[in-house]
Design an enzyme around this catalytic site. Structure first.
Site, PDB file in Angstrom:
ATOM      1  N   ASN A   1      -0.784  14.555 -34.024  1.00 24.41           N
ATOM      2  CA  ASN A   1      -0.963  13.175 -33.504  1.00 24.41           C
ATOM      3  C   ASN A   1      -0.847  14.202 -32.042  1.00 24.41           C
ATOM      4  O   ASN A   1       0.290  14.940 -31.541  1.00 24.41           O
ATOM      5  CB  ASN A   1       0.623  13.038 -33.720  1.00 24.41           C
TER       6      ASN A   1
ATOM      7  N   LYS B   1      -0.417  13.202 -29.040  1.00 31.47           N
ATOM      8  CA  LYS B   1       1.053  11.983 -28.303  1.00 31.47           C
ATOM      9  C   LYS B   1       0.521  12.351 -26.537  1.00 31.47           C
ATOM     10  O   LYS B   1      -0.640  11.572 -26.578  1.00 31.47           O
ATOM     11  CB  LYS B   1       1.898  13.541 -27.333  1.00 31.47           C
TER      12      LYS B   1
ATOM     13  N   HIS C   1       7.250   6.433 -34.116  1.00 34.48           N
ATOM     14  CA  HIS C   1       7.746   7.900 -33.794  1.00 34.48           C
ATOM     15  C   HIS C   1       8.806   8.123 -32.865  1.00 34.48           C
ATOM     16  O   HIS C   1       9.559   6.574 -32.892  1.00 34.48           O
ATOM     17  CB  HIS C   1       6.470   8.109 -33.466  1.00 34.48           C
TER      18      HIS C   1
ATOM     19  N   GLU D   1      10.182   8.708 -30.348  1.00 34.49           N
ATOM     20  CA  GLU D   1       9.541   8.854 -29.136  1.00 34.49           C
ATOM     21  C   GLU D   1       8.983   7.860 -28.706  1.00 34.49           C
ATOM     22  O   GLU D   1      10.108   6.911 -27.611  1.00 34.49           O
ATOM     23  CB  GLU D   1       8.628   9.505 -28.421  1.00 34.49           C
TER      24      GLU D   1
ATOM     25  N   GLU E   1      10.832  12.804 -40.062  1.00 32.69           N
ATOM     26  CA  GLU E   1      10.666  13.581 -38.359  1.00 32.69           C
ATOM     27  C   GLU E   1      11.819  13.838 -38.337  1.00 32.69           C
ATOM     28  O   GLU E   1      12.832  12.929 -37.469  1.00 32.69           O
ATOM     29  CB  GLU E   1       8.934  13.217 -37.813  1.00 32.69           C
TER      30      GLU E   1
ATOM     31  N   GLY F   1       9.284  18.315 -31.377  1.00 32.17           N
ATOM     32  CA  GLY F   1       8.749  19.456 -29.887  1.00 32.17           C
ATOM     33  C   GLY F   1      10.183  20.177 -29.443  1.00 32.17           C
ATOM     34  O   GLY F   1      10.076  20.736 -28.666  1.00 32.17           O
TER      35      GLY F   1
ATOM     36  N   SER G   1       8.332  20.906 -35.688  1.00 33.31           N
ATOM     37  CA  SER G   1       7.555  21.714 -34.989  1.00 33.31           C
ATOM     38  C   SER G   1       6.895  22.366 -36.366  1.00 33.31           C
ATOM     39  O   SER G   1       6.810  23.880 -36.105  1.00 33.31           O
ATOM     40  CB  SER G   1       8.867  22.372 -34.308  1.00 33.31           C
TER      41      SER G   1
HETATM   42  C1  PEP Z   1       5.665  14.595 -33.831  1.00 27.64           C
HETATM   43  O1  PEP Z   1       4.572  14.199 -32.973  1.00 27.64           O
HETATM   44  O2  PEP Z   1       5.591  13.720 -34.443  1.00 27.64           O
HETATM   45  C2  PEP Z   1       5.711  15.825 -34.084  1.00 27.64           C
HETATM   46  C3  PEP Z   1       6.319  16.595 -34.857  1.00 27.64           C
HETATM   47  O3  PEP Z   1       5.791  17.773 -32.867  1.00 27.64           O
HETATM   48  P1  PEP Z   1       6.176  18.218 -32.889  1.00 27.64           P
HETATM   49  O4  PEP Z   1       4.680  19.287 -34.468  1.00 27.64           O
HETATM   50  O5  PEP Z   1       5.633  18.984 -31.365  1.00 27.64           O
HETATM   51  O6  PEP Z   1       7.307  19.008 -33.383  1.00 27.64           O
END
Ligand code: PEP
Length: 260
Positions: A9, A11, A96, A98, A168, A174, A214
């Protein structure tokens, strides 16, 4: 039985078509023509067309990061399922954190988007996960129950089998904090138990449930080795082809050792 799915992803990155093409090209060349895990890239909408061209001839799928539930009409700024299919998308990320937490997206909206994705024959990657306060308050299962019930409402078992879920934990996205394999596996087992209860054991056994938060080259192997973790949704580490390829390699190694 379940093939691992490693999705990147991107973003709101990168900021130019040239950089997007270079990143996609790096993943394509590093992966080669065949792979025993599924790989998907999710660039911003404006780069989908270019990335689709770059990925031609590779087994890598193309995902959008969102879609709207209507196909067309007076909805300024939105992008629909049929439009995504037209530019080569195979998958779409929905709900997501976000968007849920940053933009107030509700389970009902996620559900409408999920149904629109299925109608367009896109594979939906539906994200769910608890915040730090919810985990500390021992509300993880309650939160997931609400998100699963609301997001997957009205689906048949056959439709549910074609949905990818991404667990997640919001506190891990992040932040550099990752759920331990034990924490992640426990939640994935809960999710699969819910799927079995609602859609039946056979369907639950077919649903791909990714972990995200992460995921990096140095923690991917032990997460992907967990029995109910069927891949990774990768944010930050998907922006460097080398790191993303190392995560894919971890998935390939786990698969070669007999995880299905
Ligand atoms: C994501 O964008 O879904 C995500 C898990 O980001 P990151 O791997 O940076 O934590």
């Amino acid at each position: 039985m379940r093939t691992l799915l490693i999705a990147g992803n991107w973003k709101l990155n990168p900021t130019s078509t040239e950089a997007a093409a270079a990143l996609a090209d790096g993943v394509k060349n590093g992966l080669g023509p065949a792979t025993d895990v599924h790989v998907v890239l999710a660039p911003p909408f404006v780069f989908l067309n270019k990335v689709d061209q770059v990925l031609e001839g590779s087994p890598i799928g193309l995902a959008a990061q969102d879609l709207y539930w209507e196909s067309n009409g007076a909805f300024t700024g939105e992008v629909s399922g049929p439009m995504l299919v037209d530019v080569g998308c195979t998958h779409v990320v929905i709900g997501h954190s976000e968007r849920r937490h940053g933009m107030g997206e509700t389970d009902a909206q996620v559900n409408a988007k999920l149904k629109a994705a299925l109608a367009a024959k896109l594979i939906p990657i539906v994200c769910i996960g608890e915040t730090k306060d919810e985990r500390l308050g021992e509300k993880t299962e309650e939160v997931l129950l609400g998100q699963l019930t609301g997001s997957l409402a009205g689906l048949t078992a056959e439709e549910a089998a074609g949905v990818v879920l991404a667990y997640e934990p919001v506190w891990a996205i992040g932040t550099g904090l990752t759920a331990t394999p034990e924490q992640a596996q426990a939640v994935h087992a809960y999710i699969r138990g819910w799927l079995a209860q609602v859609f039946g054991e056979a369907t639950a056994a077919r649903v791909v449930v990714q972990y995200g938060g992460s995921v990096k080259p140095d923690n991917a192997a032990e997460l992907l080795a967990c029995p109910d973790i069927d891949g990774a949704l990768v944010g930050g580490a998907a922006l460097k082809a080398g790191d993303f390829l190392a995560i894919i390699k971890a998935g390939q190694d786990v698969t070669a050792r007999g995880k299905s």
